[in-house]
Each structure stands twice: as structure tokens, then as C-alpha cells.
Design a protein around this motif. Structure first.
Motif, PDB file in Angstrom:
ATOM      1  N   HIS A 160      -2.958 -86.286 -44.537  1.00  0.00           N
ATOM      2  CA  HIS A 160      -2.963 -84.877 -44.132  1.00  0.00           C
ATOM      3  C   HIS A 160      -1.541 -84.426 -43.830  1.00  0.00           C
ATOM      4  CE1 HIS A 160      -7.257 -85.831 -43.333  1.00  0.00           C
ATOM      5  NE2 HIS A 160      -7.431 -84.581 -43.733  1.00  0.00           N
ATOM      6  N   ASN A 161      -1.305 -83.135 -44.015  1.00  0.00           N
ATOM      7  CA  ASN A 161      -0.029 -82.518 -43.671  1.00  0.00           C
ATOM      8  C   ASN A 161      -0.299 -81.383 -42.687  1.00  0.00           C
ATOM      9  OD1 ASN A 161      -0.844 -81.708 -46.751  1.00  0.00           O
ATOM     10  ND2 ASN A 161      -0.319 -79.882 -45.556  1.00  0.00           N
ATOM     11  N   GLY A 162       0.644 -80.466 -42.518  1.00  0.00           N
ATOM     12  CA  GLY A 162       0.463 -79.344 -41.611  1.00  0.00           C
ATOM     13  C   GLY A 162      -0.845 -78.615 -41.865  1.00  0.00           C
ATOM     14  N   ARG A 163      -1.526 -78.236 -40.803  1.00  0.00           N
ATOM     15  CA  ARG A 163      -2.881 -77.690 -40.972  1.00  0.00           C
ATOM     16  C   ARG A 163      -2.897 -76.360 -41.715  1.00  0.00           C
ATOM     17  NH1 ARG A 163      -2.032 -77.036 -35.159  1.00  0.00           N
ATOM     18  NH2 ARG A 163      -2.620 -79.201 -35.009  1.00  0.00           N
ATOM     19  N   ARG A 164      -1.762 -75.663 -41.787  1.00  0.00           N
ATOM     20  CA  ARG A 164      -1.692 -74.423 -42.563  1.00  0.00           C
ATOM     21  C   ARG A 164      -0.989 -74.621 -43.904  1.00  0.00           C
ATOM     22  NH1 ARG A 164      -0.171 -70.222 -37.602  1.00  0.00           N
ATOM     23  NH2 ARG A 164      -2.169 -70.429 -36.510  1.00  0.00           N
ATOM     24  N   GLY A 165      -0.647 -75.870 -44.235  1.00  0.00           N
ATOM     25  CA  GLY A 165      -0.070 -76.146 -45.540  1.00  0.00           C
ATOM     26  C   GLY A 165       1.410 -76.450 -45.505  1.00  0.00           C
ATOM     27  N   TRP A 166       2.160 -75.819 -46.427  1.00  0.00           N
ATOM     28  CA  TRP A 166       3.556 -76.171 -46.695  1.00  0.00           C
ATOM     29  C   TRP A 166       4.460 -74.942 -46.650  1.00  0.00           C
ATOM     30  CZ3 TRP A 166       4.832 -81.249 -47.229  1.00  0.00           C
ATOM     31  CH2 TRP A 166       3.766 -82.148 -47.460  1.00  0.00           C
ATOM     32  N   THR A 167       5.765 -75.179 -46.439  1.00  0.00           N
ATOM     33  CA  THR A 167       6.721 -74.084 -46.429  1.00  0.00           C
ATOM     34  C   THR A 167       8.110 -74.571 -46.829  1.00  0.00           C
ATOM     35  OG1 THR A 167       7.762 -72.376 -45.048  1.00  0.00           O
ATOM     36  CG2 THR A 167       7.227 -74.451 -43.965  1.00  0.00           C
ATOM     37  N   LEU A 168       8.883 -73.674 -47.445  1.00  0.00           N
ATOM     38  CA  LEU A 168      10.286 -73.941 -47.757  1.00  0.00           C
ATOM     39  C   LEU A 168      11.200 -73.577 -46.587  1.00  0.00           C
ATOM     40  CD1 LEU A 168      10.440 -72.572 -51.405  1.00  0.00           C
ATOM     41  CD2 LEU A 168      10.553 -74.982 -50.716  1.00  0.00           C
ATOM     42  N   ASP A 169      10.633 -72.923 -45.556  1.00  0.00           N
ATOM     43  CA  ASP A 169      11.425 -72.453 -44.418  1.00  0.00           C
ATOM     44  C   ASP A 169      10.658 -72.734 -43.140  1.00  0.00           C
ATOM     45  OD1 ASP A 169      13.422 -71.257 -42.916  1.00  0.00           O
ATOM     46  OD2 ASP A 169      12.699 -69.219 -43.270  1.00  0.00           O
ATOM     47  N   HIS A 170      10.601 -74.005 -42.781  1.00  0.00           N
ATOM     48  CA  HIS A 170       9.809 -74.420 -41.620  1.00  0.00           C
ATOM     49  C   HIS A 170      10.417 -73.915 -40.316  1.00  0.00           C
ATOM     50  CE1 HIS A 170       7.389 -76.812 -38.951  1.00  0.00           C
ATOM     51  NE2 HIS A 170       8.423 -77.525 -38.535  1.00  0.00           N
ATOM     52  N   HIS A 171       9.556 -73.435 -39.424  1.00  0.00           N
ATOM     53  CA  HIS A 171       9.971 -73.013 -38.094  1.00  0.00           C
ATOM     54  C   HIS A 171       8.992 -73.561 -37.054  1.00  0.00           C
ATOM     55  CE1 HIS A 171      12.564 -70.190 -40.255  1.00  0.00           C
ATOM     56  NE2 HIS A 171      13.219 -70.028 -39.118  1.00  0.00           N
ATOM     57  N   GLU A 172       9.482 -73.713 -35.842  1.00  0.00           N
ATOM     58  CA  GLU A 172       8.674 -74.204 -34.747  1.00  0.00           C
ATOM     59  C   GLU A 172       7.375 -73.416 -34.639  1.00  0.00           C
ATOM     60  OE1 GLU A 172       8.269 -76.695 -31.212  1.00  0.00           O
ATOM     61  OE2 GLU A 172       9.713 -76.722 -32.851  1.00  0.00           O
ATOM     62  N   GLY A 173       6.240 -74.139 -34.658  1.00  0.00           N
ATOM     63  CA  GLY A 173       4.953 -73.521 -34.424  1.00  0.00           C
ATOM     64  C   GLY A 173       4.278 -72.907 -35.626  1.00  0.00           C
ATOM     65  N   ASP A 174       4.875 -73.034 -36.834  1.00  0.00           N
ATOM     66  CA  ASP A 174       4.227 -72.395 -37.984  1.00  0.00           C
ATOM     67  C   ASP A 174       3.081 -73.221 -38.548  1.00  0.00           C
ATOM     68  OD1 ASP A 174       5.486 -74.379 -39.514  1.00  0.00           O
ATOM     69  OD2 ASP A 174       6.911 -73.008 -40.473  1.00  0.00           O
ATOM     70  N   LYS A 175       2.916 -74.438 -38.061  1.00  0.00           N
ATOM     71  CA  LYS A 175       1.805 -75.315 -38.459  1.00  0.00           C
ATOM     72  C   LYS A 175       1.854 -75.665 -39.949  1.00  0.00           C
ATOM     73  CE  LYS A 175       0.008 -75.188 -34.288  1.00  0.00           C
ATOM     74  NZ  LYS A 175       0.987 -74.324 -33.632  1.00  0.00           N
ATOM     75  N   ARG A 176       3.050 -75.621 -40.529  1.00  0.00           N
ATOM     76  CA  ARG A 176       3.251 -76.006 -41.923  1.00  0.00           C
ATOM     77  C   ARG A 176       4.270 -77.134 -42.014  1.00  0.00           C
ATOM     78  NH1 ARG A 176       1.341 -72.428 -45.873  1.00  0.00           N
ATOM     79  NH2 ARG A 176       0.412 -70.521 -45.009  1.00  0.00           N
ATOM     80  N   SER A 177       4.122 -77.982 -43.017  1.00  0.00           N
ATOM     81  CA  SER A 177       5.071 -79.073 -43.242  1.00  0.00           C
ATOM     82  C   SER A 177       6.211 -78.602 -44.129  1.00  0.00           C
ATOM     83  CB  SER A 177       4.364 -80.265 -43.898  1.00  0.00           C
ATOM     84  OG  SER A 177       3.370 -80.800 -43.050  1.00  0.00           O
ATOM     85  N   PRO A 178       7.438 -79.082 -43.872  1.00  0.00           N
ATOM     86  CA  PRO A 178       8.576 -78.666 -44.690  1.00  0.00           C
ATOM     87  C   PRO A 178       8.581 -79.346 -46.058  1.00  0.00           C
ATOM     88  CG  PRO A 178       9.283 -80.258 -43.047  1.00  0.00           C
ATOM     89  CD  PRO A 178       7.839 -79.944 -42.747  1.00  0.00           C
ATOM     90  N   VAL A 179       8.795 -78.553 -47.091  1.00  0.00           N
ATOM     91  CA  VAL A 179       8.949 -79.097 -48.445  1.00  0.00           C
ATOM     92  C   VAL A 179      10.372 -79.645 -48.585  1.00  0.00           C
ATOM     93  CG1 VAL A 179       9.005 -78.526 -50.899  1.00  0.00           C
ATOM     94  CG2 VAL A 179       7.301 -77.453 -49.404  1.00  0.00           C
ATOM     95  N   GLY A 180      10.517 -80.823 -49.189  1.00  0.00           N
ATOM     96  CA  GLY A 180      11.868 -81.313 -49.411  1.00  0.00           C
ATOM     97  C   GLY A 180      11.951 -82.809 -49.611  1.00  0.00           C
ATOM     98  N   VAL A 181      13.194 -83.293 -49.599  1.00  0.00           N
ATOM     99  CA  VAL A 181      13.513 -84.717 -49.713  1.00  0.00           C
ATOM    100  C   VAL A 181      14.273 -85.108 -48.447  1.00  0.00           C
ATOM    101  CG1 VAL A 181      14.752 -86.490 -51.015  1.00  0.00           C
ATOM    102  CG2 VAL A 181      13.642 -84.589 -52.223  1.00  0.00           C
ATOM    103  N   PHE A 182      13.754 -86.088 -47.717  1.00  0.00           N
ATOM    104  CA  PHE A 182      14.333 -86.443 -46.431  1.00  0.00           C
ATOM    105  C   PHE A 182      14.430 -87.976 -46.298  1.00  0.00           C
ATOM    106  CE2 PHE A 182      11.585 -82.683 -45.967  1.00  0.00           C
ATOM    107  CZ  PHE A 182      12.542 -81.721 -45.650  1.00  0.00           C
ATOM    108  N   PRO A 183      15.564 -88.496 -45.823  1.00  0.00           N
ATOM    109  CA  PRO A 183      15.687 -89.939 -45.601  1.00  0.00           C
ATOM    110  C   PRO A 183      14.722 -90.435 -44.529  1.00  0.00           C
ATOM    111  CG  PRO A 183      17.848 -88.886 -45.663  1.00  0.00           C
ATOM    112  CD  PRO A 183      16.832 -87.779 -45.583  1.00  0.00           C
ATOM    113  N   LEU A 184      14.403 -91.712 -44.613  1.00  0.00           N
ATOM    114  CA  LEU A 184      13.568 -92.393 -43.625  1.00  0.00           C
ATOM    115  C   LEU A 184      14.392 -93.543 -43.059  1.00  0.00           C
ATOM    116  CD1 LEU A 184      10.260 -92.573 -45.728  1.00  0.00           C
ATOM    117  CD2 LEU A 184      10.810 -90.906 -43.938  1.00  0.00           C
ATOM    118  N   THR A 185      14.822 -93.417 -41.811  1.00  0.00           N
ATOM    119  CA  THR A 185      15.747 -94.405 -41.258  1.00  0.00           C
ATOM    120  C   THR A 185      15.282 -95.050 -39.962  1.00  0.00           C
ATOM    121  OG1 THR A 185      16.976 -92.650 -40.094  1.00  0.00           O
ATOM    122  CG2 THR A 185      17.763 -93.279 -42.288  1.00  0.00           C
TER     123      THR A 185
END
Length: 251
Positions: free
Chosen positions: A114-139
Motif C-alpha cells: 500500500h501507498n498513500g491512502r489518496r494515491g500519488w503526487t509529484l509535489d508532496h506536502h505535509e498532510g496530503d495523504k499522497r506518496s511522492p513519485v520519484g527515485v530515492f536512495p535507501l541508506t
């Protein structure tokens, strides 16, 4: 495991970490649907998302990821966690682990997620309940439970425990976590609340255990999947997550 210095740093951010947890999980009820469906998810999805793919080994590219995001995968990355969202407004996804060998990319595991309960976004902001689209390192990784054999630096701390007022179904969400390097300082505990781009851009976006429905922004995976990811992800292979809904991934 973390060094003594790492343990001291973790202790120093425990209080801030409790605030951070509130930005990652899902505790409220209502139509956004995060308080129901207690459990460990639906388990592995052997078919995976790569519709039409003829093989799961020796792949030239990560399936169903277009040039826009593919170009953002660092040349040195030899492990990719692909999060295939079902739709831009959907909380359902599939997580697939790919590992690059001499002959190409091999699929190593696949799990319903599962991801953000409201889906996805290219411009994530606090409380939007969406997951950010992109490529991110895992460290960096951690959790309430002892290190299950992670290669990433692992912070073991009870500070990962969700607040008692969250829904019962979320009590084990952070037994295991892997921090997604969105608006965070890499090389620190997932509990570190620092947000380099500012508080309004959100943060505390993790891979963590699934409770059966959408999250505030994180990606949730069944316990067996989190254990497999923690044991597989290797900092020497520079792992990244590539995440988004099908349409954004394909661009």
C-alpha cells in the motif's frame, strides 16, 4: 547494528522521533480508510506488475519504468525496489525487488503493498495523504524489533512504537522500517526529524509493515517482505526505490 555513537544519536532524537512517526503512519479513521483491515497484507504477488514481460531475469531495464525516472537511477545502483502503484488516486501497489547482475536485472521478490491512502503526487506536502513519485536512495533502517540481519545501518529502538492513540491495526507498522530518502538527511537514523527542504514538504516517508490499507505517505509491505528487503538491501550496491503510479512510472 549501530555503533555506540549511533545509539547515543538515536537517544537524542527519541522525543522528536515520536513527532516524526505521526507524519508517517495512519491513525485517523473515516473515509480515507486507514483504521480497518488489520493484518500483514495479502502477501507475495508472484505474477508481479510487469505485464507482458517474457522473463524475470536478465532484464535490460526495470519493467514498466520509462526514461524520465530511469534516467534518475544512479549508474552505480545495482538494487532497485520498484513500487508499482495501481493508479494515481489508489492506495494499492506492488513492491518488487530487482538486483542487477552481469547479464541484467533479476527480479528477487514481489509483494502486495500500500501507498498513500489518496494515491500519488509529484509535489508532496505535509498532510496530503499522497506518496511522492520519484527515485530515492535507501541508506538507513531500523525498527521496534531487533535487527533481522540488515546490511543497512539499523537503529533498534522502542521510539519507533506508534502512539497509543493510533488505530490498533497500526501497532506493528514500525517493527521494521527502511527510510526513503525524501526530504531527510541520509546516514542518520530514520528517527531523525531533520527536513532539509522544510516542514511543509513532508518527511518521515518509510518502507514499513503493512496494516492492510493506505498510509499517510509511506509504502507498506507485509512482514515477510520487509524482512526479505532488510536482509537483501546492501549499501555496497547503492539501493534506491523507484516509486509512483503506473502512468507516472511509464513516462
Amino acid at each position: 547494528m549501530r555503533t555506540a555513537g549511533g545509539a547515543m544519536r538515536t537517544a537524542a532524537v527519541v522525543a522528536a522521533g515520536l513527532v516524526l512517526l505521526a507524519g508517517c503512519g495512519g491513525a485517523s479513521g473515516g473515509k480515507d480508510g486507514d483504521g480497518k483491515g488489520d493484518g500483514a497484507g495479502k502477501g507475495e504477488r508472484p505474477g508481479g506488475p510487469a505485464r507482458g514481460a517474457s522473463a524475470t531475469t536478465h532484464l535490460k531495464n526495470i519493467p514498466d519504468v520509462g526514461t524520465a525516472l530511469r534516467s534518475r537511477i544512479p549508474a552505480g545502483s545495482r538494487q532497485v525496489v520498484a513500487v508499482y502503484g495501481k493508479g494515481v488516486d489508489s492506495a494499492e501497489a506492488t513492491v518488487v525487488l530487482y538486483d542487477k547482475g552481469a547479464k541484467g536485472w533479476d527480479r528477487k521478490g514481489s509483494w502486495a503493498a500500500h501507498n498513500g491512502r489518496r494515491g500519488w503526487t509529484l509535489d508532496h506536502h505535509e498532510g496530503d495523504k499522497r506518496s511522492p513519485v520519484g527515485v530515492f536512495p535507501l541508506t538507513d533502517a531500523g525498527g521496534v524489533l531487533q535487527n533481522p540481519g540488515a546490511k543497512l545501518p539499523y537503529t533498534h529502538s522502542s521510539a519507533f512504537t506508534p502512539p497509543s492513540y493510533w488505530a490498533k491495526s497500526t501497532r506493528h507498522d514500525f517493527d521494521y522500517v527502511v527510510a526513503i530518502n525524501y526530504n531527510r538527511v541520509k546516514g542518520t537514523s530514520p528517527l531523525d526529524p531533520t527536513r532539509p527542504q522544510g516542514q511543509s514538504k513532508g518527511g518521515g516517508v518509510w518502507l514499513h509493515l503493512d496494516h492492510g490499507s493506505g498510509t499517510s505517505a509511506c509504502v507498506s509491505v507485509p512482514k515477510a517482505g520487509m524482512q526479505a528487503l532488510l536482509r537483501a538491501l546492501d549499501p555496497a550496491r547503492h539501493p534506491v526505490v523507484v516509486m509512483g503510479d503506473a502512468a507516472h512510472l511509464a513516462r
